[in-house]
Design a protein around this motif. Sequence first.
Motif, PDB file in Angstrom:
ATOM      1  N   ARG A 159      38.571 -31.616   0.470  1.00 29.52           N
ATOM      2  CA  ARG A 159      37.724 -32.485  -0.347  1.00 29.52           C
ATOM      3  C   ARG A 159      36.357 -31.820  -0.425  1.00 29.52           C
ATOM      4  O   ARG A 159      35.732 -31.526   0.596  1.00 29.52           O
ATOM      5  N   ALA A 160      35.921 -31.573  -1.643  1.00 33.52           N
ATOM      6  CA  ALA A 160      34.633 -30.909  -1.866  1.00 33.52           C
ATOM      7  C   ALA A 160      33.672 -31.876  -2.533  1.00 33.52           C
ATOM      8  O   ALA A 160      34.003 -32.474  -3.552  1.00 33.52           O
ATOM      9  N   ASN A 161      32.495 -32.025  -1.946  1.00 33.32           N
ATOM     10  CA  ASN A 161      31.434 -32.807  -2.572  1.00 33.32           C
ATOM     11  C   ASN A 161      30.640 -31.857  -3.455  1.00 33.32           C
ATOM     12  O   ASN A 161      30.078 -30.870  -2.974  1.00 33.32           O
ATOM     13  N   VAL A 162      30.621 -32.162  -4.740  1.00 31.67           N
ATOM     14  CA  VAL A 162      30.015 -31.294  -5.743  1.00 31.67           C
ATOM     15  C   VAL A 162      28.770 -31.967  -6.292  1.00 31.67           C
ATOM     16  O   VAL A 162      28.798 -33.120  -6.712  1.00 31.67           O
ATOM     17  N   TYR A 163      27.672 -31.230  -6.293  1.00 30.99           N
ATOM     18  CA  TYR A 163      26.387 -31.705  -6.801  1.00 30.99           C
ATOM     19  C   TYR A 163      26.134 -31.044  -8.153  1.00 30.99           C
ATOM     20  O   TYR A 163      26.164 -29.819  -8.272  1.00 30.99           O
ATOM     21  N   TYR A 164      25.918 -31.871  -9.184  1.00 29.94           N
ATOM     22  CA  TYR A 164      25.614 -31.386 -10.534  1.00 29.94           C
ATOM     23  C   TYR A 164      24.104 -31.216 -10.651  1.00 29.94           C
ATOM     24  O   TYR A 164      23.356 -32.191 -10.593  1.00 29.94           O
ATOM     25  N   GLU A 165      23.669 -29.987 -10.802  1.00 32.94           N
ATOM     26  CA  GLU A 165      22.240 -29.686 -10.776  1.00 32.94           C
ATOM     27  C   GLU A 165      21.473 -30.309 -11.937  1.00 32.94           C
ATOM     28  O   GLU A 165      20.326 -30.715 -11.765  1.00 32.94           O
ATOM     29  N   GLU A 166      22.068 -30.399 -13.099  1.00 30.14           N
ATOM     30  CA  GLU A 166      21.352 -30.889 -14.278  1.00 30.14           C
ATOM     31  C   GLU A 166      20.927 -32.345 -14.151  1.00 30.14           C
ATOM     32  O   GLU A 166      19.815 -32.706 -14.514  1.00 30.14           O
ATOM     33  N   ASP A 167      21.816 -33.192 -13.621  1.00 31.45           N
ATOM     34  CA  ASP A 167      21.495 -34.621 -13.579  1.00 31.45           C
ATOM     35  C   ASP A 167      21.438 -35.211 -12.168  1.00 31.45           C
ATOM     36  O   ASP A 167      21.191 -36.402 -12.008  1.00 31.45           O
ATOM     37  N   GLY A 168      21.646 -34.390 -11.145  1.00 29.48           N
ATOM     38  CA  GLY A 168      21.565 -34.877  -9.778  1.00 29.48           C
ATOM     39  C   GLY A 168      22.734 -35.738  -9.339  1.00 29.48           C
ATOM     40  O   GLY A 168      22.714 -36.322  -8.264  1.00 29.48           O
ATOM     41  N   PHE A 169      23.778 -35.787 -10.138  1.00 24.25           N
ATOM     42  CA  PHE A 169      24.973 -36.575  -9.819  1.00 24.25           C
ATOM     43  C   PHE A 169      25.806 -35.821  -8.795  1.00 24.25           C
ATOM     44  O   PHE A 169      25.886 -34.596  -8.819  1.00 24.25           O
ATOM     45  N   GLU A 170      26.441 -36.561  -7.884  1.00 23.15           N
ATOM     46  CA  GLU A 170      27.326 -35.950  -6.901  1.00 23.15           C
ATOM     47  C   GLU A 170      28.693 -36.601  -7.014  1.00 23.15           C
ATOM     48  O   GLU A 170      28.808 -37.814  -7.209  1.00 23.15           O
ATOM     49  N   GLU A 171      29.718 -35.770  -6.906  1.00 24.67           N
ATOM     50  CA  GLU A 171      31.095 -36.236  -7.062  1.00 24.67           C
ATOM     51  C   GLU A 171      31.963 -35.511  -6.042  1.00 24.67           C
ATOM     52  O   GLU A 171      31.689 -34.382  -5.666  1.00 24.67           O
TER      53      GLU A 171
ATOM     54  N   THR B  42      29.458 -22.224 -11.620  1.00 28.37           N
ATOM     55  CA  THR B  42      29.361 -22.682 -12.994  1.00 28.37           C
ATOM     56  C   THR B  42      30.725 -23.197 -13.400  1.00 28.37           C
ATOM     57  O   THR B  42      31.698 -22.440 -13.400  1.00 28.37           O
ATOM     58  N   PHE B  43      30.824 -24.495 -13.658  1.00 28.80           N
ATOM     59  CA  PHE B  43      32.068 -25.063 -14.157  1.00 28.80           C
ATOM     60  C   PHE B  43      32.119 -24.848 -15.662  1.00 28.80           C
ATOM     61  O   PHE B  43      31.215 -25.269 -16.383  1.00 28.80           O
ATOM     62  N   ASP B  44      33.157 -24.181 -16.108  1.00 33.09           N
ATOM     63  CA  ASP B  44      33.406 -24.068 -17.543  1.00 33.09           C
ATOM     64  C   ASP B  44      34.239 -25.274 -17.940  1.00 33.09           C
ATOM     65  O   ASP B  44      35.375 -25.424 -17.498  1.00 33.09           O
ATOM     66  N   VAL B  45      33.662 -26.157 -18.744  1.00 36.43           N
ATOM     67  CA  VAL B  45      34.325 -27.376 -19.206  1.00 36.43           C
ATOM     68  C   VAL B  45      34.302 -27.380 -20.728  1.00 36.43           C
ATOM     69  O   VAL B  45      33.534 -26.628 -21.341  1.00 36.43           O
ATOM     70  N   PRO B  46      35.148 -28.214 -21.344  1.00 40.28           N
ATOM     71  CA  PRO B  46      35.194 -28.214 -22.814  1.00 40.28           C
ATOM     72  C   PRO B  46      33.835 -28.404 -23.489  1.00 40.28           C
ATOM     73  O   PRO B  46      33.584 -27.851 -24.550  1.00 40.28           O
ATOM     74  N   SER B  47      32.945 -29.152 -22.854  1.00 40.56           N
ATOM     75  CA  SER B  47      31.645 -29.412 -23.475  1.00 40.56           C
ATOM     76  C   SER B  47      30.613 -28.321 -23.197  1.00 40.56           C
ATOM     77  O   SER B  47      29.487 -28.394 -23.667  1.00 40.56           O
ATOM     78  N   GLY B  48      30.988 -27.312 -22.411  1.00 40.40           N
ATOM     79  CA  GLY B  48      30.062 -26.227 -22.116  1.00 40.40           C
ATOM     80  C   GLY B  48      30.128 -25.795 -20.669  1.00 40.40           C
ATOM     81  O   GLY B  48      31.178 -25.825 -20.044  1.00 40.40           O
ATOM     82  N   LYS B  49      29.007 -25.441 -20.126  1.00 48.08           N
ATOM     83  CA  LYS B  49      28.923 -24.973 -18.747  1.00 48.08           C
ATOM     84  C   LYS B  49      28.060 -25.934 -17.934  1.00 48.08           C
ATOM     85  O   LYS B  49      27.026 -26.385 -18.406  1.00 48.08           O
ATOM     86  N   LEU B  50      28.522 -26.230 -16.725  1.00 49.24           N
ATOM     87  CA  LEU B  50      27.782 -27.095 -15.813  1.00 49.24           C
ATOM     88  C   LEU B  50      27.453 -26.317 -14.547  1.00 49.24           C
ATOM     89  O   LEU B  50      28.340 -25.708 -13.942  1.00 49.24           O
ATOM     90  N   GLN B  51      26.195 -26.341 -14.158  1.00 51.61           N
ATOM     91  CA  GLN B  51      25.775 -25.705 -12.922  1.00 51.61           C
ATOM     92  C   GLN B  51      25.979 -26.694 -11.782  1.00 51.61           C
ATOM     93  O   GLN B  51      25.478 -27.824 -11.833  1.00 51.61           O
ATOM     94  N   VAL B  52      26.741 -26.283 -10.772  1.00 51.32           N
ATOM     95  CA  VAL B  52      27.049 -27.153  -9.644  1.00 51.32           C
ATOM     96  C   VAL B  52      26.872 -26.387  -8.336  1.00 51.32           C
ATOM     97  O   VAL B  52      26.825 -25.154  -8.321  1.00 51.32           O
ATOM     98  N   VAL B  53      26.803 -27.156  -7.266  1.00 53.47           N
ATOM     99  CA  VAL B  53      26.778 -26.610  -5.918  1.00 53.47           C
ATOM    100  C   VAL B  53      27.716 -27.467  -5.079  1.00 53.47           C
ATOM    101  O   VAL B  53      27.654 -28.705  -5.136  1.00 53.47           O
ATOM    102  N   VAL B  54      28.587 -26.814  -4.322  1.00 54.72           N
ATOM    103  CA  VAL B  54      29.421 -27.536  -3.367  1.00 54.72           C
ATOM    104  C   VAL B  54      28.536 -27.827  -2.162  1.00 54.72           C
ATOM    105  O   VAL B  54      28.002 -26.915  -1.537  1.00 54.72           O
ATOM    106  N   ARG B  55      28.360 -29.116  -1.887  1.00 53.85           N
ATOM    107  CA  ARG B  55      27.466 -29.513  -0.794  1.00 53.85           C
ATOM    108  C   ARG B  55      28.192 -29.576   0.552  1.00 53.85           C
ATOM    109  O   ARG B  55      27.627 -29.256   1.579  1.00 53.85           O
ATOM    110  N   GLU B  56      29.439 -30.039   0.521  1.00 54.16           N
ATOM    111  CA  GLU B  56      30.185 -30.227   1.771  1.00 54.16           C
ATOM    112  C   GLU B  56      31.665 -30.070   1.479  1.00 54.16           C
ATOM    113  O   GLU B  56      32.148 -30.447   0.413  1.00 54.16           O
ATOM    114  N   ILE B  57      32.370 -29.516   2.450  1.00 56.49           N
ATOM    115  CA  ILE B  57      33.821 -29.365   2.355  1.00 56.49           C
ATOM    116  C   ILE B  57      34.435 -29.992   3.599  1.00 56.49           C
ATOM    117  O   ILE B  57      33.992 -29.720   4.718  1.00 56.49           O
TER     118      ILE B  57
END
Length: 155
Positions: free
Chosen positions: A80-92, A129-144
Motif C-alpha cells: 500500500r503506497a500513500n501518494v501525495y499529489y504535488e499540484e493540489d496537496g491531495f494524498e491518496e 510523474t504519473f502519465d494519465v489520460p488528462s496529462g502528467k501528474l507530479q507525485v511523491v510516494v510518502r509511505e509504503i
Amino acid sequence: MSPSLSAVTATREHFIHQLVYFDEQYPAFFDNYLSGLQDAERALIEKSIRRYTDTLVELLEKEDDALFERLKSIVLIGSRANVYYEEDGFEESFTVVYPSESDPDMNRISFLSPIGRQLLFATPDRPLTFDVPSGKLQVVVREIRYAYIGGFSTG
C-alpha cells in the motif's frame, strides 16, 4: 520493533507463492493479460516481471528485520503506497495487486494498470510523474506498507 514470527513466516510464504505463480502460471497469465498487447508494451511488462521475481528472491535471502525494513522502501505487489499529489496537496492510498484482485472502489489497482506499473518499484520521497489520460501528474510516494490483501487466481 521486530516483526512477529507469524508475520515473517506469512510474508515469506506469500513471496514464495508469488514466485511459484509467475513460474507455474505464467502461460495462463500471459494468455489472460498480455496476449493482446503490442510487442513493445508486452516486452516492458515481461521485463518488469523478471525484475520483480529477482527482487523477491533478493528479499527472501534477507534476515527477518532487514526484510521488513526493505518492505517499507519499495512498492511490490501487495504494498500500500500513500501518494501525495504535488499540484493540489491531495494524498491518496493505493494497494498494488494482481489483475484479478483489482477493485478501483477500494483503491486496489492492478500492477498491470498504468498507475500500477508506474508505482511498482517506487520508493518513498522520490518524485514520480504519473502519465494519465488528462496529462502528467507530479507525485511523491510518502509511505509504503506491505499490506497484502488477497489470494491467488489463475483466471
